[in-house]
Design a protein around this motif. Sequence first.
Motif, PDB file in Angstrom:
ATOM      1  N   VAL A 416     -21.144 -64.781 -30.331  1.00 48.56           N
ATOM      2  CA  VAL A 416     -21.913 -66.017 -30.195  1.00 48.56           C
ATOM      3  C   VAL A 416     -22.036 -66.723 -31.538  1.00 48.56           C
ATOM      4  CG1 VAL A 416     -24.193 -66.951 -29.661  1.00 48.56           C
ATOM      5  CG2 VAL A 416     -23.223 -65.191 -28.225  1.00 48.56           C
ATOM      6  N   SER A 420     -20.490 -70.545 -32.853  1.00 46.04           N
ATOM      7  CA  SER A 420     -21.160 -71.735 -33.382  1.00 46.04           C
ATOM      8  C   SER A 420     -20.361 -72.342 -34.531  1.00 46.04           C
ATOM      9  CB  SER A 420     -22.599 -71.469 -33.811  1.00 46.04           C
ATOM     10  OG  SER A 420     -22.848 -70.127 -34.041  1.00 46.04           O
ATOM     11  N   ARG A 451     -26.710 -79.709 -32.175  1.00 46.71           N
ATOM     12  CA  ARG A 451     -27.308 -79.879 -30.851  1.00 46.71           C
ATOM     13  C   ARG A 451     -26.665 -78.947 -29.834  1.00 46.71           C
ATOM     14  NH1 ARG A 451     -27.044 -85.941 -29.186  1.00 46.71           N
ATOM     15  NH2 ARG A 451     -27.120 -84.904 -27.187  1.00 46.71           N
ATOM     16  N   THR A 452     -25.339 -78.870 -29.916  1.00 44.75           N
ATOM     17  CA  THR A 452     -24.627 -77.987 -28.993  1.00 44.75           C
ATOM     18  C   THR A 452     -24.987 -76.525 -29.261  1.00 44.75           C
ATOM     19  OG1 THR A 452     -22.800 -79.509 -29.300  1.00 44.75           O
ATOM     20  CG2 THR A 452     -22.385 -77.539 -27.982  1.00 44.75           C
ATOM     21  N   ILE A 453     -24.967 -76.177 -30.555  1.00 43.64           N
ATOM     22  CA  ILE A 453     -25.262 -74.792 -30.924  1.00 43.64           C
ATOM     23  C   ILE A 453     -26.655 -74.404 -30.449  1.00 43.64           C
ATOM     24  CG2 ILE A 453     -25.650 -73.234 -32.870  1.00 43.64           C
ATOM     25  CD1 ILE A 453     -23.614 -74.854 -34.429  1.00 43.64           C
ATOM     26  N   LEU A 454     -27.590 -75.312 -30.672  1.00 51.23           N
ATOM     27  CA  LEU A 454     -28.969 -75.029 -30.285  1.00 51.23           C
ATOM     28  C   LEU A 454     -29.072 -74.836 -28.779  1.00 51.23           C
ATOM     29  CD1 LEU A 454     -31.554 -74.726 -31.851  1.00 51.23           C
ATOM     30  CD2 LEU A 454     -32.120 -77.089 -31.305  1.00 51.23           C
ATOM     31  N   ALA A 455     -28.423 -75.740 -28.029  1.00 52.15           N
ATOM     32  CA  ALA A 455     -28.476 -75.627 -26.572  1.00 52.15           C
ATOM     33  C   ALA A 455     -27.929 -74.285 -26.115  1.00 52.15           C
ATOM     34  CB  ALA A 455     -27.692 -76.761 -25.926  1.00 52.15           C
ATOM     35  N   ALA A 456     -26.795 -73.909 -26.671  1.00 53.18           N
ATOM     36  CA  ALA A 456     -26.179 -72.651 -26.255  1.00 53.18           C
ATOM     37  C   ALA A 456     -27.027 -71.458 -26.666  1.00 53.18           C
ATOM     38  CB  ALA A 456     -24.791 -72.536 -26.857  1.00 53.18           C
ATOM     39  N   ILE A 458     -30.223 -71.406 -27.179  1.00 53.41           N
ATOM     40  CA  ILE A 458     -31.452 -71.360 -26.380  1.00 53.41           C
ATOM     41  C   ILE A 458     -31.181 -70.704 -25.035  1.00 53.41           C
ATOM     42  CG2 ILE A 458     -33.140 -72.747 -25.134  1.00 53.41           C
ATOM     43  CD1 ILE A 458     -33.301 -74.593 -27.451  1.00 53.41           C
ATOM     44  N   SER A 459     -30.058 -71.051 -24.401  1.00 50.35           N
ATOM     45  CA  SER A 459     -29.774 -70.410 -23.114  1.00 50.35           C
ATOM     46  C   SER A 459     -29.577 -68.917 -23.287  1.00 50.35           C
ATOM     47  CB  SER A 459     -28.548 -70.970 -22.393  1.00 50.35           C
ATOM     48  OG  SER A 459     -27.954 -71.970 -23.087  1.00 50.35           O
ATOM     49  N   ILE A 462     -33.046 -67.493 -23.684  1.00 57.71           N
ATOM     50  CA  ILE A 462     -33.774 -67.444 -22.411  1.00 57.71           C
ATOM     51  C   ILE A 462     -33.300 -66.247 -21.609  1.00 57.71           C
ATOM     52  CG2 ILE A 462     -34.064 -68.556 -20.168  1.00 57.71           C
ATOM     53  CD1 ILE A 462     -33.934 -71.210 -21.517  1.00 57.71           C
ATOM     54  N   GLY A 463     -31.977 -66.104 -21.550  1.00 59.60           N
ATOM     55  CA  GLY A 463     -31.412 -64.971 -20.826  1.00 59.60           C
ATOM     56  C   GLY A 463     -31.931 -63.655 -21.374  1.00 59.60           C
ATOM     57  N   LEU A 466     -35.684 -63.095 -20.570  1.00 57.60           N
ATOM     58  CA  LEU A 466     -35.861 -62.752 -19.162  1.00 57.60           C
ATOM     59  C   LEU A 466     -35.506 -61.302 -18.893  1.00 57.60           C
ATOM     60  CD1 LEU A 466     -34.522 -65.416 -16.694  1.00 57.60           C
ATOM     61  CD2 LEU A 466     -36.657 -64.180 -16.597  1.00 57.60           C
ATOM     62  N   LEU A 467     -34.323 -60.942 -19.376  1.00 54.56           N
ATOM     63  CA  LEU A 467     -33.860 -59.584 -19.162  1.00 54.56           C
ATOM     64  C   LEU A 467     -34.826 -58.579 -19.749  1.00 54.56           C
ATOM     65  CD1 LEU A 467     -30.093 -59.834 -19.917  1.00 54.56           C
ATOM     66  CD2 LEU A 467     -31.183 -59.435 -17.728  1.00 54.56           C
TER      67      LEU A 467
ATOM     68  N   PHE B 155     -32.302 -64.917 -13.821  1.00 56.24           N
ATOM     69  CA  PHE B 155     -31.481 -65.426 -14.904  1.00 56.24           C
ATOM     70  C   PHE B 155     -30.763 -66.694 -14.453  1.00 56.24           C
ATOM     71  CE2 PHE B 155     -29.122 -65.135 -18.713  1.00 56.24           C
ATOM     72  CZ  PHE B 155     -27.795 -65.385 -18.444  1.00 56.24           C
ATOM     73  N   ILE B 159     -31.467 -70.464 -16.004  1.00 56.80           N
ATOM     74  CA  ILE B 159     -30.414 -71.240 -16.652  1.00 56.80           C
ATOM     75  C   ILE B 159     -30.244 -72.586 -15.968  1.00 56.80           C
ATOM     76  CG2 ILE B 159     -27.937 -71.317 -17.073  1.00 56.80           C
ATOM     77  CD1 ILE B 159     -29.466 -69.593 -18.993  1.00 56.80           C
ATOM     78  N   TYR B 162     -32.923 -74.824 -17.078  1.00 61.41           N
ATOM     79  CA  TYR B 162     -32.735 -75.275 -18.454  1.00 61.41           C
ATOM     80  C   TYR B 162     -31.675 -76.350 -18.552  1.00 61.41           C
ATOM     81  CZ  TYR B 162     -31.450 -75.369 -23.348  1.00 61.41           C
ATOM     82  OH  TYR B 162     -31.155 -75.783 -24.608  1.00 61.41           O
ATOM     83  N   TYR B 214     -22.110 -70.635 -22.250  1.00 59.46           N
ATOM     84  CA  TYR B 214     -21.789 -71.193 -23.567  1.00 59.46           C
ATOM     85  C   TYR B 214     -20.632 -72.162 -23.448  1.00 59.46           C
ATOM     86  CZ  TYR B 214     -21.677 -71.117 -28.642  1.00 59.46           C
ATOM     87  OH  TYR B 214     -21.771 -71.452 -29.959  1.00 59.46           O
ATOM     88  N   ILE B 217     -21.639 -75.310 -21.684  1.00 55.23           N
ATOM     89  CA  ILE B 217     -22.428 -76.227 -22.511  1.00 55.23           C
ATOM     90  C   ILE B 217     -21.531 -76.991 -23.464  1.00 55.23           C
ATOM     91  CG2 ILE B 217     -24.086 -76.293 -24.411  1.00 55.23           C
ATOM     92  CD1 ILE B 217     -25.783 -74.367 -22.963  1.00 55.23           C
ATOM     93  N   ASP B 221     -21.443 -80.938 -23.092  1.00 54.78           N
ATOM     94  CA  ASP B 221     -21.885 -81.701 -24.260  1.00 54.78           C
ATOM     95  C   ASP B 221     -20.888 -82.827 -24.537  1.00 54.78           C
ATOM     96  OD1 ASP B 221     -22.782 -81.218 -27.588  1.00 54.78           O
ATOM     97  OD2 ASP B 221     -24.174 -81.338 -25.907  1.00 54.78           O
TER      98      ASP B 221
END
Lengths: 537, 373
Positions: A416, A420, A451-456, A458-459, A462-463, A466-467, B155, B159, B162, B214, B217, B221
């Motif tokens: 990941v 980025s 912006r893209t990096i942050l969005a990815a 963040i998801s 979140i995952g 949650l897990l 999950f 997502i 989001y 990923y 997105i 984007d």
Amino acid sequence: MRRKKLTPLIFIVLAAAGSLTAVLVSDTSPQLGLDLQGGVSVVLQPTEAASDEALSQAREIIRSRVDALGVAEPEIVRQGDSIVVQLPGVKNQQRAIELVGDTAELRFRPVLLMIPGSLDDLSSTTTTATGETTTTVAGATTTTATGATTTSAPVSGQSAVGGATPYQDPSSTTTTAVGATTTTTAAAGEPAPAIELTPREDDVPEATVLLEEVDADGQAVNTYQLGPAGATGRIVKTARAELDQSGQWGVALEIKGGDGIDTFNALAAECFSKAQTCPTGQLAIVLDSEVQSAPNIQQPSFEADQIQISGSFTESEAKDLALVLRYGSLPVTLEAQTVQTVSPTLGEDSLRAGLAAGLLGLALVCLYMILYYRALGVVVVLGLCVWSSLLYAIISKLGVALSLAGVTGIVVSVGVTVDSYVVYFERLKDELRAGRTLRSSTERAFTRAFRTILAADISSFIGAALLFTLTVGPVRGFAFFLGISTILDVVVAWFFTRPMVGLLASSRVFTNAPRLGVARGLDASRTPVASPAGAGR
Amino acid sequence: MTSPVQERRSIFTRLYHGETQIRFVRSFKKWAVVSGIVIVIGLLSLWQRGLNLGIDFEGGVVWEVPAGDVSVTDAQDAMEAEGLEGLSVQTLTADGETRLRVKAEPLDTVAEAQGITDKLAELTGSEANDVSLNSVGPSWGEEISRKALRALVFFLIAITIYITFRFELRMAIPTLVALIHDVLVTVGVYSLAGFEVTPATVIAILTILGFSIYDGIVVFDKVDENTKLVGTGNSMSYSDMVDLSLNQVLMRSLNTSITALLPVASLLILGSFILGATTLQEFALALLIGLFAGAYSSIFIASPLLALLKEREPRYRELKARLAGRQSAVRTPAAVATTAVGDDDAVTTSAGPAPALSGRAIPPRPRKKGRKR
């Protein structure tokens, strides 16, 4: 303006280097989980529905049992209504498994003899010099020099024991030879009986036992010799800590009616009258082979709901005692749902595999990035160094156990993190193709790419979050380390990558170097930046 | 991606420059059918064969011990004599050492499991501490399965929420479809191949989903950014814009997949080499297939689906109709020097310029359906 841009870079490099050094110097390293170290893991569940409080008490019981095993970093936690016991690096795995699952019972035992302090205080060795007088306790060994006097006394009890001396006093013998040094031994013909606390396996209701009372720090307060259990915790209805009139904390005990109170009163009568079976007048409350309290019985009989236990209790001591009594009335029977033992060799192998693979993966990725992006690839390598130092420091500090699944989580997050960089560099390419110079594109491209990096990220986060909340076991470890690494990725992208690339771009050497330059890596020189585009433009 | 080397070289160069002109949206139906077939096969297998659940989900006991001199048959006989049910004995070789792996159905008490531990230790001449034991009660296994499924569902929901929040609902739906597609493909593979499903599998699936998101997105984007290009001024319909965006990010997408794959691949290769566990090897293959499915679904499924959904919106629908009407009436400059490979969705090499970011440039138009063959 140059300096201002470099500040975040300097800051994070210092932070990374600093934290890494701190961790290395202080000899902190990541706590290894079971599957990397070897050990035992057991998940226990109650066979019937149990109250929250009862489960917490059960956990405490297990904890004190585990302490005896000498495990370096045991972990006993509650997850919902299960108790998860993790004992990394435990020596005797079989014994640990047996120990952990047993049900603890509360018993009322009459006190036969009370010895202040622990047994260790008892069996001390004293050397007496000439002319000195020493008083030794039974069982001790004394070396007496010429002319010295030694007086041996029997073990002191709470009060004079009327008649019965159930405790075998190993009387010590002193032999003083003229002009010679002698070593005393036990009563002639008999070896000194070893005095030890009764082990758990032998602590059965019918036996006479020798047990300790410990304080909050685990230090022995008193040692007791106790008679057979007259009653178990099942006679208890409830108990609660309360303040009495004089402002002292005490425990109000309620016994069940019928057989319950009868049994209790029978015991009370024995103790009050200081009968042979209860010479000290004290009744000990024993949970899991540990004496919780041994109050004096002050009445020959009691009403079921009017029993007060008083003493110099602090509030927490009173509350603890009440909890113990409540637990005793309905002890939790735990069943082992999963048992996992990992042999140390398997653990070592897993660790080796994880480390080797992790490093190889990092190396491969760095190589690929350098091949593809040339000089910019170096940014990736450096960024990964910063990222991994921070990660290592954080993991070591946090003390969360790293399992194989956790290692997988970290490896995934390497992917990941590098992604980025790819996003950013490709965005740089876009800017170049649109006709800008490298130098002017870095900021623009970064803002857009971030912006893209942050969005990815963040998801990803979140995952991971949650897990972490929803699962148990290895997946949880995976989620935890993935989450941390993801946060770090954002931090490093902002503080390190942006200034670093800016730095490289403003250096002509780096930008225009023939094979390895940044421009070559972004294919800026080849792309027809200003050439006519043909039809349509 | 599996074309021969010569063809690949030219495609590769164009990929590198973001100059490919593959028409993804157009060929959506074809890819959807391919995916559909793969998924249906997987589902059938799931229905008929089911999944080979490991003990963590089904309950059971597994012992692992250095084999010493004992052969599989000896071990099997010895274990059968103990009356173990659902018995399976295998050997694993790694790093020069052979290990025995004994699997059986859940035992009634922990003490029984420990008894077998002792027997195995005796049999192979090892210490009791060298025997690794993993025992899971059946109800616990069920609970874990339930929790895992629940986590997966939550999950997916999270997502979707989001992405709706960050982009829009019409983008979230294709993402969800792509994710479900990835899960189904992976599960289908597991079922077909009979791989053992362990918590590691769950981790693999989550990793795959993570990267699929990923990837998604990154693409969306770009689509988001290019939306302003849509319109009669540029003669671009929404679908065209999506095609353009996809072609622009193709290399980026490939790169992210490669960089994601490299560390994971090394973990699995080295891991299985040192540990010799078949589980890791199965995990490796599943992850590989899954990551490929993830990359594929973001590009071939999610984005075209997005285009299709968006063009239900009246303004985009009208725009497309208008452009199509205009197109068939006028000969396009892009008609010059196109080499088709005979298919509707072929990669066209054009003398035109590379798709550029700036709003001024008009990107070369892919061939319209209106053109008669």
